[in-house]
Scaffold this motif. Sequence first.
Motif, PDB file in Angstrom:
ATOM      1  N   GLY A 144      48.757  40.431  32.081  1.00 11.85           N
ATOM      2  CA  GLY A 144      48.734  40.439  30.610  1.00 11.85           C
ATOM      3  C   GLY A 144      48.691  39.011  30.063  1.00 11.85           C
ATOM      4  O   GLY A 144      47.963  38.720  29.104  1.00 11.85           O
ATOM      5  N   ALA A 147      38.414  38.129  32.012  1.00 16.79           N
ATOM      6  CA  ALA A 147      38.738  39.518  31.660  1.00 16.79           C
ATOM      7  C   ALA A 147      37.772  40.492  32.349  1.00 16.79           C
ATOM      8  O   ALA A 147      38.177  41.557  32.833  1.00 16.79           O
ATOM      9  N   LEU A 162      45.203  37.687  30.545  1.00 18.12           N
ATOM     10  CA  LEU A 162      44.265  38.316  29.602  1.00 18.12           C
ATOM     11  C   LEU A 162      44.459  37.752  28.201  1.00 18.12           C
ATOM     12  O   LEU A 162      43.490  37.459  27.489  1.00 18.12           O
ATOM     13  N   GLU A 163      45.697  37.572  27.819  1.00 21.72           N
ATOM     14  CA  GLU A 163      45.963  37.079  26.456  1.00 21.72           C
ATOM     15  C   GLU A 163      45.376  35.679  26.270  1.00 21.72           C
ATOM     16  O   GLU A 163      44.689  35.406  25.291  1.00 21.72           O
ATOM     17  N   HIS A 191      41.724  35.964  25.870  1.00 25.70           N
ATOM     18  CA  HIS A 191      41.288  36.873  24.807  1.00 25.70           C
ATOM     19  C   HIS A 191      40.594  38.113  25.349  1.00 25.70           C
ATOM     20  O   HIS A 191      39.512  38.493  24.890  1.00 25.70           O
ATOM     21  N   GLY A 192      41.208  38.725  26.355  1.00 27.01           N
ATOM     22  CA  GLY A 192      40.575  39.916  26.936  1.00 27.01           C
ATOM     23  C   GLY A 192      41.542  41.084  27.004  1.00 27.01           C
ATOM     24  O   GLY A 192      42.746  40.936  26.792  1.00 27.01           O
ATOM     25  N   THR A 193      40.983  42.257  27.286  1.00 20.42           N
ATOM     26  CA  THR A 193      41.824  43.445  27.476  1.00 20.42           C
ATOM     27  C   THR A 193      41.360  44.164  28.743  1.00 20.42           C
ATOM     28  O   THR A 193      40.241  43.958  29.207  1.00 20.42           O
ATOM     29  N   LEU A 194      42.234  45.033  29.225  1.00 21.99           N
ATOM     30  CA  LEU A 194      41.897  45.849  30.397  1.00 21.99           C
ATOM     31  C   LEU A 194      41.828  47.295  29.929  1.00 21.99           C
ATOM     32  O   LEU A 194      42.748  47.779  29.259  1.00 21.99           O
ATOM     33  N   VAL A 195      40.741  47.978  30.268  1.00 21.44           N
ATOM     34  CA  VAL A 195      40.591  49.378  29.875  1.00 21.44           C
ATOM     35  C   VAL A 195      40.826  50.258  31.108  1.00 21.44           C
ATOM     36  O   VAL A 195      40.175  50.080  32.136  1.00 21.44           O
ATOM     37  N   GLN A 227      38.655  43.561  34.955  1.00 20.18           N
ATOM     38  CA  GLN A 227      38.155  44.928  34.760  1.00 20.18           C
ATOM     39  C   GLN A 227      37.408  45.420  36.005  1.00 20.18           C
ATOM     40  O   GLN A 227      37.542  46.576  36.420  1.00 20.18           O
TER      41      GLN A 227
END
Length: 469
Positions: free
Chosen positions: A265, A185, A268-269, A272-276, A189
């Motif tokens: 996506g 993740a 990331l899932e 366990h991450g997200t993109l800001v 980013q």
Amino acid sequence: MAKKFPQGFIFGGATAAYQVEGATCEDGRGPCVWDEYMNRPGSRFQADPASDFYHQYKNDLQLCHDFGVNGIRISISWTRILPDGEGKVNPAGIDYYNSLIDECIRQGVEPFVTLHHFDTPLPYFQDGHWLNRKLIDKFVDYAKICFEAFGDRVKKWATFNEPWSIAQNGYIAGNFPPNETFQIAKAIQIEHNLMVAHARALSLYKSMNLPGEIGIVHTLEGKVPISDKPEDRHARDLDDAISNRFMLDACFLGHYSDETMALIGEILEKNHGTLVTEPSDFEDFSAAAGQIDFLGMNYYSSHFLQAWDGESKVFNNSTGEKGTSVFALKGIGARVSNPDVPTTDWDWPIYPQGMHDQLRRIARDYPNYKKIYISENGMGYKDTFENGRIDDTPRIDYVSRHLEAILQAIDEGVNVQGYYIWSLMDVLSWSNGYNKRYGLFYVDYKDQKRYPKKSAYWYRLMAQRGELV
Ligand code: BGP
């Protein structure tokens, strides 16, 4: 198939500041991330004097001139210009690059200048590196200083070299600082933040009405499923999305396509991450995508992908001990060997078809690309030096097969206007040191003497004739 290169094709050689200059403490240069890294106890190699290009650039440009090399990729060391990364400009840094650029022009070797080739100023690295969005503004300020100082004579600019390597090697494979592993993740980013910095610097350049062109250098790794099984094909798509497609979309579409985001996506899932992101990022992307002049494409190798549902595991072959590499990523896939495809001693598959396919893919998926320069391609090899002679026939074979793939793509309508062999002379390899040589010119590191390899004579003949020989 035609063996002639198009009129005006550049037969170049590539370098990067940190890998060739040495002189890391001279004339007021400030520290970059790699200085601290290479000076840690137990480090296997040092960046001083590397190929001593800081002092030997006139000799190297003379060699370019003598061997038909009419373009050179160089990069600017940010901390020679701004020792602290920001604030006071170091006049000695400006002077050095002025002399270097003027000498390039004097020798008829067109400079292609990259603003950032992995050597982030140390204080910013310590402050979160490219995960910290503050660095975006700092980069744009630094770019402005370079455009103002050198933009009257430099006609080819690249914002970044290989954002994917910064992200992958530093945060997934762990063989670049900060040596983190499997932080997938974070890597995504960083790719995004680098794309914002690229877009903003590119638009700034365009607003300055300077007489040149600007693009970015991406490493485009070919991705091939090891079988026709749907799960292997999906692993290919996932690896391609994180390595190539995500950033190509940002640079050339000006947004991430729905298909790209579905793949990112999913990665990331599983991790366990997200993109800001910020809404203005997409305005920046879109403005830059409408103005980008070229893609610099680095191509060395392709990966063969197999589905993988285990945990991540990586072993980097950084010594040239063939057959030791391991690379499998959770939520993406495993890079496996293909028995039909030879590899270098560092386990990089030699697969020119992948270069052709990536060129075709750019033309197909990003039809606004304008033109492509092959900004790096070459073969890491343990050259042998016998009485001043270096017979690097395997390198000639590697390069000529890749040039054939390029000519085929040109024949099919892809606009490729130059080739910069990695590397011009032997250089420091970031994670392999000095036994992995790439140069047209052999560097004897004991006394910094240069010796043309067999490949240099071959390259000269090709450049003189304008056709593959
Ligand atoms: C690219 C970099 C170059 C160069 C090259 C060879 O990723 O842009 O700087 O190092 O790869 O890589 P290596 O030295 O790891 O073999």
